[in-house]
Design a protein around this motif. Structure first.
Motif, PDB file in Angstrom:
ATOM      1  N   MET A  92       0.720  -1.446  -0.136  1.00 49.57           N
ATOM      2  CA  MET A  92       0.488   0.023  -0.090  1.00 49.57           C
ATOM      3  C   MET A  92       0.953   1.230  -0.087  1.00 49.57           C
ATOM      4  O   MET A  92       0.976   2.243  -0.893  1.00 49.57           O
ATOM      5  N   LEU A  93       2.092   1.317   0.513  1.00 45.63           N
ATOM      6  CA  LEU A  93       2.689   2.165   0.624  1.00 45.63           C
ATOM      7  C   LEU A  93       3.287   2.569  -0.383  1.00 45.63           C
ATOM      8  O   LEU A  93       3.252   3.890  -0.877  1.00 45.63           O
ATOM      9  N   ARG A  94       3.682   1.767  -1.243  1.00 42.01           N
ATOM     10  CA  ARG A  94       3.946   2.241  -2.744  1.00 42.01           C
ATOM     11  C   ARG A  94       3.013   3.004  -3.323  1.00 42.01           C
ATOM     12  O   ARG A  94       3.377   3.291  -4.558  1.00 42.01           O
ATOM     13  N   THR A  95       2.148   2.012  -3.483  1.00 48.10           N
ATOM     14  CA  THR A  95       0.658   3.427  -3.623  1.00 48.10           C
ATOM     15  C   THR A  95       0.721   4.275  -3.618  1.00 48.10           C
ATOM     16  O   THR A  95       0.469   5.307  -3.930  1.00 48.10           O
ATOM     17  N   VAL A  96       1.266   4.856  -2.287  1.00 46.84           N
ATOM     18  CA  VAL A  96       1.248   5.835  -1.726  1.00 46.84           C
ATOM     19  C   VAL A  96       1.635   7.547  -2.471  1.00 46.84           C
ATOM     20  O   VAL A  96       1.562   8.290  -2.474  1.00 46.84           O
ATOM     21  N   ASN A  97       2.712   6.282  -2.899  1.00 43.60           N
ATOM     22  CA  ASN A  97       4.387   7.219  -2.635  1.00 43.60           C
ATOM     23  C   ASN A  97       4.063   7.670  -4.243  1.00 43.60           C
ATOM     24  O   ASN A  97       4.310   8.602  -4.968  1.00 43.60           O
ATOM     25  N   ARG A  98       3.326   7.122  -4.892  1.00 40.51           N
ATOM     26  CA  ARG A  98       3.243   7.119  -6.135  1.00 40.51           C
ATOM     27  C   ARG A  98       2.579   8.080  -6.525  1.00 40.51           C
ATOM     28  O   ARG A  98       2.401   8.964  -7.215  1.00 40.51           O
ATOM     29  N   VAL A  99       1.105   7.777  -6.228  1.00 40.72           N
ATOM     30  CA  VAL A  99       0.212   8.907  -6.233  1.00 40.72           C
ATOM     31  C   VAL A  99       0.343  10.103  -5.376  1.00 40.72           C
ATOM     32  O   VAL A  99       0.445  10.942  -6.151  1.00 40.72           O
ATOM     33  N   LEU A 100       1.233  10.112  -4.474  1.00 42.56           N
ATOM     34  CA  LEU A 100       1.507  10.980  -4.064  1.00 42.56           C
ATOM     35  C   LEU A 100       2.383  12.247  -4.501  1.00 42.56           C
ATOM     36  O   LEU A 100       1.845  13.376  -5.042  1.00 42.56           O
ATOM     37  N   LEU A 134       4.414  13.963   8.024  1.00 45.63           N
ATOM     38  CA  LEU A 134       4.808  12.863   8.942  1.00 45.63           C
ATOM     39  C   LEU A 134       4.862  11.879   8.785  1.00 45.63           C
ATOM     40  O   LEU A 134       6.028  10.451   8.910  1.00 45.63           O
ATOM     41  N   TRP A 135       3.777  11.065   8.721  1.00 40.27           N
ATOM     42  CA  TRP A 135       3.315   9.687   8.280  1.00 40.27           C
ATOM     43  C   TRP A 135       4.121   9.563   7.528  1.00 40.27           C
ATOM     44  O   TRP A 135       4.674   7.960   7.056  1.00 40.27           O
ATOM     45  N   TRP A 136       3.868  10.266   6.242  1.00 36.44           N
ATOM     46  CA  TRP A 136       4.597   9.806   4.980  1.00 36.44           C
ATOM     47  C   TRP A 136       5.935   9.052   4.952  1.00 36.44           C
ATOM     48  O   TRP A 136       6.801   8.425   4.697  1.00 36.44           O
ATOM     49  N   VAL A 137       6.549  10.284   5.483  1.00 37.14           N
ATOM     50  CA  VAL A 137       8.055   9.954   5.660  1.00 37.14           C
ATOM     51  C   VAL A 137       8.978   8.683   6.684  1.00 37.14           C
ATOM     52  O   VAL A 137       9.107   8.474   6.978  1.00 37.14           O
ATOM     53  N   THR A 138       7.823   9.042   8.147  1.00 39.15           N
ATOM     54  CA  THR A 138       8.328   7.447   8.972  1.00 39.15           C
ATOM     55  C   THR A 138       7.969   5.989   7.814  1.00 39.15           C
ATOM     56  O   THR A 138       8.975   5.216   8.400  1.00 39.15           O
ATOM     57  N   ALA A 139       6.993   6.404   7.492  1.00 39.99           N
ATOM     58  CA  ALA A 139       6.603   4.747   6.877  1.00 39.99           C
ATOM     59  C   ALA A 139       8.280   4.469   5.885  1.00 39.99           C
ATOM     60  O   ALA A 139       7.860   3.564   5.137  1.00 39.99           O
TER      61      ALA A 139
END
Length: 192
Positions: free
Chosen positions: A1-9, A77-82
């Protein structure tokens, strides 16, 4: 899921920056903006005095601005820590039975699991990544199957031999695994 959030963001931020920056550059180079555009011409400022002070006297304005900015900061902050958090398990704690424990390198266990999974007939490539805690590891297994491989047989071999052997060798109570099977790209075979 994090990979998808990274790409979309990253895609959304990049698109916004390209559109706004390109439009500001076009207006700055002398192109006439449409009537609805926020800039009127080459010497226009981003926010004039009336736009900056329009909502200053409204009681809801500053709490809303602060709440939106706080949410944005928390999400960032959540995104950076993840992104910075380690996903790969570096060591596994093995119970030696004498009250002490031994540390097993995570890469060594990954290599053994990948080797055991790769021995199955029809497996072109096996990749294993350990996640979780060092007392309760979890495995993510990715297998690339050749065209003639039977996925059921490969999965049975993986669970009954490779994962069971690794779990017993490390003295773990359980070793849950997520297995992803993909096929190797190949040319179509001719049937006569």
């Amino acid at each position: 899921m994090l990979r998808t959030v990274n790409r979309v963001l990253i895609g959304v931020v990049g698109l916004v920056l390209v559109v706004v920056g390109g439009a500001a550059l076009a207006v700055g180079l002398g192109l006439n903006p449409p009537s609805w555009w926020i800039h009127d011409g080459r010497h226009d400022v981003l926010l004039d005095d009336s736009e900056r002070t329009r909502w200053q006297d409204a009681g809801w304005w500053w709490p809303t601005v602060l709440a939106v900015l706080a949410v944005l900061v928390l999400l960032a902050l959540w995104w950076v820590t993840a992104v910075l958090r380690r996903h790969r398990l570096t060591e596994v704690l093995v119970d030696t039975g004498d009250g002490e424990g031994a540390l097993l390198r995570g890469r060594a266990l990954e290599g053994v699991l990948a080797g055991g999974a790769g021995e199955s007939d029809g497996v072109a490539h096996a990749q294993v990544q350990l996640t979780g805690r060092r007392t309760a590891p979890e495995a993510r297994v990715r297998l690339r199957l050749e065209p003639h491989a039977d996925p059921g047989t490969v999965l049975y071999h993986l669970t009954t031999e490779a994962l069971t052997h690794a779990r017993d060798s490390a003295g773990l109570a359980s070793l849950p695994a997520e297995v992803r099977l993909t096929g190797v790209k190949h040319r179509a075979e001719r049937v006569s």
